[in-house]
Write a protein that holds these residues in place. Sequence first.
Motif, PDB file in Angstrom:
ATOM      1  N   LYS A 299      15.858 -18.995 -20.486  1.00  0.00           N
ATOM      2  CA  LYS A 299      14.644 -18.203 -20.725  1.00  0.00           C
ATOM      3  C   LYS A 299      13.396 -19.026 -20.393  1.00  0.00           C
ATOM      4  CE  LYS A 299      13.188 -15.068 -24.440  1.00  0.00           C
ATOM      5  NZ  LYS A 299      13.456 -14.751 -25.857  1.00  0.00           N
TER       6      LYS A 299
ATOM      7  N   TRP B 110      13.095 -19.063 -16.733  1.00  0.00           N
ATOM      8  CA  TRP B 110      12.623 -17.765 -16.209  1.00  0.00           C
ATOM      9  C   TRP B 110      11.107 -17.674 -16.315  1.00  0.00           C
ATOM     10  CZ3 TRP B 110       9.996 -13.300 -16.876  1.00  0.00           C
ATOM     11  CH2 TRP B 110      10.341 -12.196 -16.080  1.00  0.00           C
ATOM     12  N   TRP B 111      10.578 -18.024 -17.474  1.00  0.00           N
ATOM     13  CA  TRP B 111       9.117 -17.969 -17.642  1.00  0.00           C
ATOM     14  C   TRP B 111       8.421 -18.988 -16.735  1.00  0.00           C
ATOM     15  CZ3 TRP B 111       9.889 -17.271 -23.540  1.00  0.00           C
ATOM     16  CH2 TRP B 111       9.679 -15.930 -23.888  1.00  0.00           C
TER      17      TRP B 111
ATOM     18  N   LEU C 264      14.031 -10.991 -17.723  1.00  0.00           N
ATOM     19  CA  LEU C 264      13.983 -12.086 -18.699  1.00  0.00           C
ATOM     20  C   LEU C 264      15.277 -12.103 -19.500  1.00  0.00           C
ATOM     21  CD1 LEU C 264      12.208 -14.263 -20.189  1.00  0.00           C
ATOM     22  CD2 LEU C 264      11.565 -12.429 -21.765  1.00  0.00           C
TER      23      LEU C 264
ATOM     24  N   ASP D 129      18.054 -12.788 -22.441  1.00  0.00           N
ATOM     25  CA  ASP D 129      17.985 -12.780 -23.911  1.00  0.00           C
ATOM     26  C   ASP D 129      18.687 -14.047 -24.397  1.00  0.00           C
ATOM     27  OD1 ASP D 129      17.659 -12.072 -26.489  1.00  0.00           O
ATOM     28  OD2 ASP D 129      19.325 -10.638 -26.540  1.00  0.00           O
TER      29      ASP D 129
ATOM     30  N   CYS E 201       8.826 -17.222 -28.909  1.00  0.00           N
ATOM     31  CA  CYS E 201      10.193 -16.900 -29.348  1.00  0.00           C
ATOM     32  C   CYS E 201      10.399 -17.003 -30.850  1.00  0.00           C
ATOM     33  CB  CYS E 201      11.195 -17.838 -28.678  1.00  0.00           C
ATOM     34  SG  CYS E 201      11.284 -17.665 -26.897  1.00  0.00           S
TER      35      CYS E 201
END
Length: 502
Positions: free
Chosen positions: A21, A24-25, A199, A201, A220
Motif C-alpha cells: 500500500k 502504491w501511494w 489501492l 487493502d 491508515c
Amino acid sequence: MTTQAARLSKSRFVTGCQCHKLLWWTVHEPDAVELQPDKVLQDLFDQGRQVGEVARTRYPGGVLIDLPHDARAERVAATRKALDEGAPAVFEATFIADNTYVAIDVLEKQGDGYRLTEVKSSTSQKDEHVPDVAVQARVAAACGVKITAADVLHLNKEFRHPDSGDLFARTDVTGPVAAFLPQVPDEIARQREMLAGPLPDVPIGAQCFEPRECPFIGRCWPHGPEHIGNLAGVGPKKTVAYLQRGITSISDLPRTEKLNFTQKRQLKAMAQGRIVVEPTLAGELERFGGRLGFLDFETIIRAIPVWPGMAPWQQAAAQFSYHERQPDGSYTHAAFLAEGPQDARPPLAAAMVRATANASRVVMYTSFEKTRIRELQRAVPELATELAALEAKLIDLHPVVKNCVYHPDFLGSFSLKDILTPLVPELTYSDLVIVDGRVASVEIARLLFVADKIPRHERDRVRQDLLNYCERDTWAMVKLVERLRELGGKSGWANPGAMPRG
Ligand code: SF4
C-alpha cells in the motif's frame, strides 16, 4: 495503468517489500504531502549523499556515471562503456531488466566477475539491506553482469574524528543475498501487478514502523485519544500486539489486563475526565528547592563526525539555555549557541559552568542533559571536575510527572511538549519558528558547517530562532515546576497562572 507507471526501481522495490500500500501511494501519489521531505529528512538524505561521496574516494580510478537519473538509456550505455573499458570500479552503475531500474553504488571488478557494494550511512548492516542489494544483483545479473560477491559498506562505530580507525566498515552479505535472490522475480511481478490495480487493502501492522516509520500512518491508523496506541508506555510493537488481540481502544482492555501504575492512573484520569494527582507529589517536589537552575541542550548529530573524539552519528551539545531562580523570586537567563565549525564544546562547557556555579540544584527533563554533560567531561577534560560537580546537582523532573500526575490530554505521553499544554496552557510555542529539537539540530549544523552558503540576514534570523526555542524549553520547565507546586499543594512560588482544565 500504463507500463510506464508500473516500472520499478531499487527504492520502489524496497518500499514495496515494506508494504504494497505504501508503494502504491508512493507511485500513484508522488506529490502527496506525506512524501515531501521535511528539513530533518532532507538533512538525512544530504548526509547519506555525503557519506556516498566519501566512500568513493576508497576506489582509485573509479568511474562515476554522472548523468541525470531520468537519462536512463544514456546511463545504461555509459555503464556498459565503463565496464567494457575495464574500469576498476563503477559508481552508480546503472542497469534495467524486468522493468526495474537500479543504480549500484559501487560495482568493482573482482576476478572474472564483480563485487557489488551498497553504501549505507548506518553504523551497521541491517536485515533490510538484503532485499535492497538482492534486487540490484538480480537486475545486474539479468543484464549479463556476473556478481560474485556483495557487501554493505557502512559507517564504523569505532571510528573517532579525525583519524582514529577507518570511517567505514564492510559487512559481507553474499550469503544472505544469494538466499533472498530466488524471491526477487516473484516479488517484482507481485509489485507490478499490484501497481496496475487499485489501492491494495493492507491491514496495519508491524510493517508500519519497520524497517522505518511509514509516512502514511496518519491515513491508515485510527485516530482519537482512546486509541490503544495512546496507552502510556505502549510503543509500536506493543500496539500491534494489542491490535492482533482485537484491542483497538483503551476501553477495550479487559479488566484482568496487567497494567502498571502509570497506566492505571491514565485509565482513572480518562474515566473521570480530570487530572489525577498522587498525594506523593508534594514529597517528590521537596528536592526541587533552594536556588534552582533549569538547563536544556540542543545538539548536533552528524553521520561523519566533525569534532575531536566523536564517533559517527554521535550527538554533541552545541547550544544551551539556562534559567536560574534568584532568592528574590526573579529569574536570570544565560544562553550559548555555537558559532563557526570549530569544536564548540570547550566554550560551551566553560559558559555553562560559569552560569550554573551558584545553583543548588539544576533541573532537567529526562536524563538527556546528564548524558551530554558526561560526554562533555570526556571532551573537555580541563573542566571535568567542574562538570562532574554540575552533574551531581542535576535533578530530573520527568519521573516526578510520570509518577505523580496524569492529565487526559497527555494522550499517554510524558514528553515535555506533550504535557506542557495540558498543565501550563498559557505557555505555548505557537509564536516560535523552530518548535522541534530535531529541526533545531539540523539548523544548528547548517549554521556551523555551511554558513557561507546562507545569506547573512538569514543566518542572523535562524540564530535568533534557535535562541528563542531553547530559551522557551527552559522557561517551560520553570512554569512546569510552578504548576506542579500548585498541584502538590505547595503554592510557595509566585505566579500561579491559569489552572489546568479537567
Ligand atoms: S501505514 Fe502501514 S498499512 Fe498504511 S501504507 Fe503505511 S505501512 Fe502500509
